[in-house]
Each structure stands twice: as C-alpha cells, then as structure tokens.
Design an enzyme around this catalytic site. Structure first.
Site, mmCIF file in Angstrom:
data_model
loop_
_atom_site.group_PDB
_atom_site.id
_atom_site.type_symbol
_atom_site.label_atom_id
_atom_site.label_comp_id
_atom_site.label_asym_id
_atom_site.label_seq_id
_atom_site.Cartn_x
_atom_site.Cartn_y
_atom_site.Cartn_z
ATOM 1 N N CYS A 165 35.983 -73.348 86.951
ATOM 2 C CA CYS A 165 36.215 -72.957 85.562
ATOM 3 C C CYS A 165 36.330 -71.430 85.448
ATOM 4 O O CYS A 165 37.329 -70.853 85.838
ATOM 5 C CB CYS A 165 35.131 -73.536 84.654
ATOM 6 S SG CYS A 165 35.539 -73.466 82.903
ATOM 7 N N HIS A 210 34.742 -78.973 85.981
ATOM 8 C CA HIS A 210 33.400 -78.776 86.540
ATOM 9 C C HIS A 210 33.075 -79.894 87.521
ATOM 10 O O HIS A 210 32.708 -80.996 87.119
ATOM 11 C CB HIS A 210 32.359 -78.725 85.418
ATOM 12 C CG HIS A 210 32.366 -77.441 84.654
ATOM 13 N ND1 HIS A 210 31.411 -76.454 84.834
ATOM 14 C CD2 HIS A 210 33.232 -76.964 83.722
ATOM 15 C CE1 HIS A 210 31.682 -75.430 84.039
ATOM 16 N NE2 HIS A 210 32.779 -75.716 83.350
ATOM 17 N N GLU A 213 30.548 -80.236 89.299
ATOM 18 C CA GLU A 213 29.123 -80.573 89.318
ATOM 19 C C GLU A 213 28.733 -81.535 88.199
ATOM 20 O O GLU A 213 27.643 -82.107 88.223
ATOM 21 C CB GLU A 213 28.271 -79.294 89.246
ATOM 22 C CG GLU A 213 28.129 -78.658 87.871
ATOM 23 C CD GLU A 213 29.304 -77.804 87.422
ATOM 24 O OE1 GLU A 213 29.155 -77.075 86.417
ATOM 25 O OE2 GLU A 213 30.375 -77.868 88.067
#
Length: 202
Positions: free
Chosen positions: A101, A178, A180
């Site tokens: 990002c 993202h 994660e």
C-alpha cells in the site's frame, strides 16, 4: 538463529505530544503463517537502516500514513525520509524489498512514477494479473497511475491504476492491497517472487 525481515512501522500521534511507532497486529499472524522461517524486525526511525541491514534478509515497507506528497505533515515527512534512505541502501546492496500500500507508493515515488488521488479503492475490488481476475482488499485513496521504464506493471485494477509492479532488474516489488489482512493473498505472484528473492540471498 532465524534470519530477520525488517518491516517499517506506522507513525501515530498519541497523548502527551508523543509519537508512536506501531505495527498492525495482523503482521504477527501473517509471519507465523507465511514467513515462519523468518522473524519480523520492526524498524525504529531514529536508528539508521544501515545499522539494521547486516542482520536482515529483506524488507517490507508496510502501510499506514500517506506520502508527504499528499499529506505534508511531520509524520509523513519522517517516514518518507527514512524509507527513501532505506530504498537507496537496498538498491545498492540488492536487498529484496516488498512495498505494501503506502510502501508500494513509496517505491513508485522513488522510481519517479505517477501517483495520483483515486476513488473506489476502499473495500474489496477486482484486479487483473497474468491473464486472470482476482479479488483483493483495498484501503487507499491514492494510486500508481503509470510506472517508469525501470518498473514493470504486473496487476491492474478495473480503473487502469496499477495494483502490482516489480523492478526490471532488482528484487523490488510493490502491491497496493494489504497481504497481511483478510483477502490479501488471493493473488500471490509478486509475493512468490519476493520469497524467491529472499531465498537467493541465503
């Protein structure tokens, strides 16, 4: 001893005029699931990256904050300055870097790409990569609109903005979603290239 993956942190204001370095808790579970042979090494912005570099296999530039290009405050300027120096070091030493990002935007800015405000990138959306369609999460208001000759566009959103790219010669990669968070690993092409670059440094 397990090798380290350095990871940049969000800068956040706190009470009593404090500024805190912080990392989303999802990164801990992400490392446990996907980077079990490495330990995360959160970077402190007052310690030059050159002091960390001898101990790391690679670097993740995490999300959070905006580039100073769009939010010219102390926090953004501090991250920009640190991550620019970090990228300079990684380019010289060929240390693998993955930007997430804001991290992808930082890499794009470092390599003189076009970054601009956009709409419709909060929430899940589709991208196209390697002739296939994928759905990823999305939490950004600025995007990479074109890349310089040093970078190769890999994944595109339906509005034509660039969601994923890699450097033509160096082990440097960027994704605008993202990885994660939930819904972040449907497309893994650039992630797998980053992992391969880490292995090649061992």
């Amino acid at each position: 001893m397990q090798p380290f993956i350095a990871i940049s942190q969000r800068l956040a204001p706190a009470a009593h005029n404090e500024v805190r370095e912080c990392l989303a808790s999802e990164w801990g579970s992400f490392f446990a699931r996907n980077l079990a042979s490495y330990l995360p090494l959160p970077l402190a912005y007052h310690i030059p990256f050159s002091q960390y570099a001898p101990f790391v296999q690679g670097v993740i530039l995490s999300g959070g904050n905006d580039l100073a290009l769009f939010c010219d405050d102390y926090l953004s300027r501090t991250r920009d300055s640190y991550e620019r120096d970090l990228l300079e070091h990684c380019v010289k030493k060929r240390i693998p870097v993955l930007g997430i990002c804001r991290g992808a935007q930082m890499i794009a800015q470092y390599f003189s790409c076009e970054i601009a405000p956009l709409q419709g990138h909060i929430g899940s959306h589709k991208l196209h990569a390697q002739g296939q369609e994928f759905r990823v999460n999305s939490f950004h208001n600025y995007g990479v609109m074109s890349v310089s000759s040093e970078l190769e566009s890999i994944a595109l959103a339906s509005d034509g903005s660039i969601e994923g790219f890699r450097h033509e010669r160096l082990p440097i990669f960027g994704v605008m979603w993202h990885i994660e968070r939930s819904g972040g690993m449907e497309y893994q092409g650039l992630w797998q290239r980053f992992l391969q670059a880490l292995k090649e440094r061992e």
